[in-house]
Design a protein around this motif. Sequence first.
Motif, PDB file in Angstrom:
ATOM      1  N   VAL A  92       0.875  -1.174   0.000  1.00  0.00           N
ATOM      2  CA  VAL A  92       0.000   0.000   0.000  1.00  0.00           C
ATOM      3  C   VAL A  92       0.908   1.218   0.000  1.00  0.00           C
ATOM      4  CG1 VAL A  92      -0.218   0.080   2.519  1.00  0.00           C
ATOM      5  CG2 VAL A  92      -1.988   1.096   1.102  1.00  0.00           C
ATOM      6  N   ARG A  93       0.481   2.264  -0.686  1.00  0.00           N
ATOM      7  CA  ARG A  93       1.290   3.483  -0.765  1.00  0.00           C
ATOM      8  C   ARG A  93       0.562   4.631  -0.089  1.00  0.00           C
ATOM      9  NH1 ARG A  93       4.956   5.596  -5.656  1.00  0.00           N
ATOM     10  NH2 ARG A  93       5.828   3.587  -5.126  1.00  0.00           N
ATOM     11  N   ASN A 136      -5.762   4.776  17.618  1.00  0.00           N
ATOM     12  CA  ASN A 136      -6.261   3.529  18.200  1.00  0.00           C
ATOM     13  C   ASN A 136      -7.069   2.757  17.165  1.00  0.00           C
ATOM     14  OD1 ASN A 136      -5.104   3.850  20.747  1.00  0.00           O
ATOM     15  ND2 ASN A 136      -6.826   5.069  21.471  1.00  0.00           N
ATOM     16  N   ALA A 137      -7.898   3.449  16.400  1.00  0.00           N
ATOM     17  CA  ALA A 137      -8.673   2.800  15.346  1.00  0.00           C
ATOM     18  C   ALA A 137      -7.749   2.296  14.243  1.00  0.00           C
ATOM     19  CB  ALA A 137      -9.710   3.773  14.778  1.00  0.00           C
ATOM     20  N   TRP A 138      -6.712   3.050  13.918  1.00  0.00           N
ATOM     21  CA  TRP A 138      -5.728   2.650  12.902  1.00  0.00           C
ATOM     22  C   TRP A 138      -5.104   1.317  13.304  1.00  0.00           C
ATOM     23  CZ3 TRP A 138      -0.563   1.612  12.149  1.00  0.00           C
ATOM     24  CH2 TRP A 138      -0.029   1.833  10.886  1.00  0.00           C
ATOM     25  N   ALA A 159      -6.359   4.493   1.307  1.00  0.00           N
ATOM     26  CA  ALA A 159      -5.284   3.587   0.888  1.00  0.00           C
ATOM     27  C   ALA A 159      -5.477   2.169   1.430  1.00  0.00           C
ATOM     28  CB  ALA A 159      -3.933   4.144   1.334  1.00  0.00           C
ATOM     29  N   PHE A 160      -5.831   2.048   2.706  1.00  0.00           N
ATOM     30  CA  PHE A 160      -5.971   0.738   3.339  1.00  0.00           C
ATOM     31  C   PHE A 160      -7.358   0.132   3.139  1.00  0.00           C
ATOM     32  CE2 PHE A 160      -2.508   2.601   5.886  1.00  0.00           C
ATOM     33  CZ  PHE A 160      -1.591   1.561   5.869  1.00  0.00           C
ATOM     34  N   MET A 203     -11.826  -5.114   8.072  1.00  0.00           N
ATOM     35  CA  MET A 203     -11.420  -3.789   8.551  1.00  0.00           C
ATOM     36  C   MET A 203     -10.427  -3.121   7.610  1.00  0.00           C
ATOM     37  SD  MET A 203     -13.248  -3.370  11.167  1.00  0.00           S
ATOM     38  CE  MET A 203     -12.540  -2.069  12.151  1.00  0.00           C
ATOM     39  N   SER A 204     -10.018  -3.837   6.572  1.00  0.00           N
ATOM     40  CA  SER A 204      -9.073  -3.335   5.584  1.00  0.00           C
ATOM     41  C   SER A 204      -9.338  -4.070   4.271  1.00  0.00           C
ATOM     42  CB  SER A 204      -7.638  -3.609   6.060  1.00  0.00           C
ATOM     43  OG  SER A 204      -6.706  -3.377   5.041  1.00  0.00           O
ATOM     44  N   ARG A 205      -8.868  -3.511   3.193  1.00  0.00           N
ATOM     45  CA  ARG A 205      -9.008  -4.211   1.905  1.00  0.00           C
ATOM     46  C   ARG A 205      -7.993  -5.340   1.754  1.00  0.00           C
ATOM     47  NH1 ARG A 205      -5.501  -2.328  -2.346  1.00  0.00           N
ATOM     48  NH2 ARG A 205      -4.357  -0.474  -1.714  1.00  0.00           N
ATOM     49  N   PHE A 206      -7.102  -5.470   2.730  1.00  0.00           N
ATOM     50  CA  PHE A 206      -6.060  -6.490   2.674  1.00  0.00           C
ATOM     51  C   PHE A 206      -6.431  -7.704   3.521  1.00  0.00           C
ATOM     52  CE2 PHE A 206      -3.982  -2.478   1.792  1.00  0.00           C
ATOM     53  CZ  PHE A 206      -3.304  -2.789   0.635  1.00  0.00           C
TER      54      PHE A 206
END
Length: 115
Positions: free
Chosen positions: A4-5, A36-38, A24-25, A51-54
């Motif tokens: 991811v960039r 905290n959410a990150w 991006a994520f 929670m992410s596209r990954f």
Amino acid sequence: MATVRLEASKISNWDSFHATCREAFGFPDFYGMNMNAWIDCLTYLDEGDGMSRFHLAPGEKLHIEITDTEMFSSRLPEIFRALIDCSAFVNDRYVAAGKPPALSLVFLGPMRLAG
């Protein structure tokens, strides 16, 4: 290898940092726009929790490429430091669970860290 960039030129403050990360994520719409959410969004990349596209395969890492790293670190040192610290915190969670670290930071562009 998942990559991811983060385009540092899009980041001017905390709000733009979190908006850039959400895009991006692929964080969900209810992303809390705080570190905290990150951390929470990146803690279960290997479980495909949405929670992410990954969704990482076992042992796979997510490489986070940061453009214009030197400019970013000097212009927004608090945000830059938080990105490093919170990435390490996510990796600590993986290691505590008996897994290899999941995140790596890739600094693009010239980078000279102060001693």
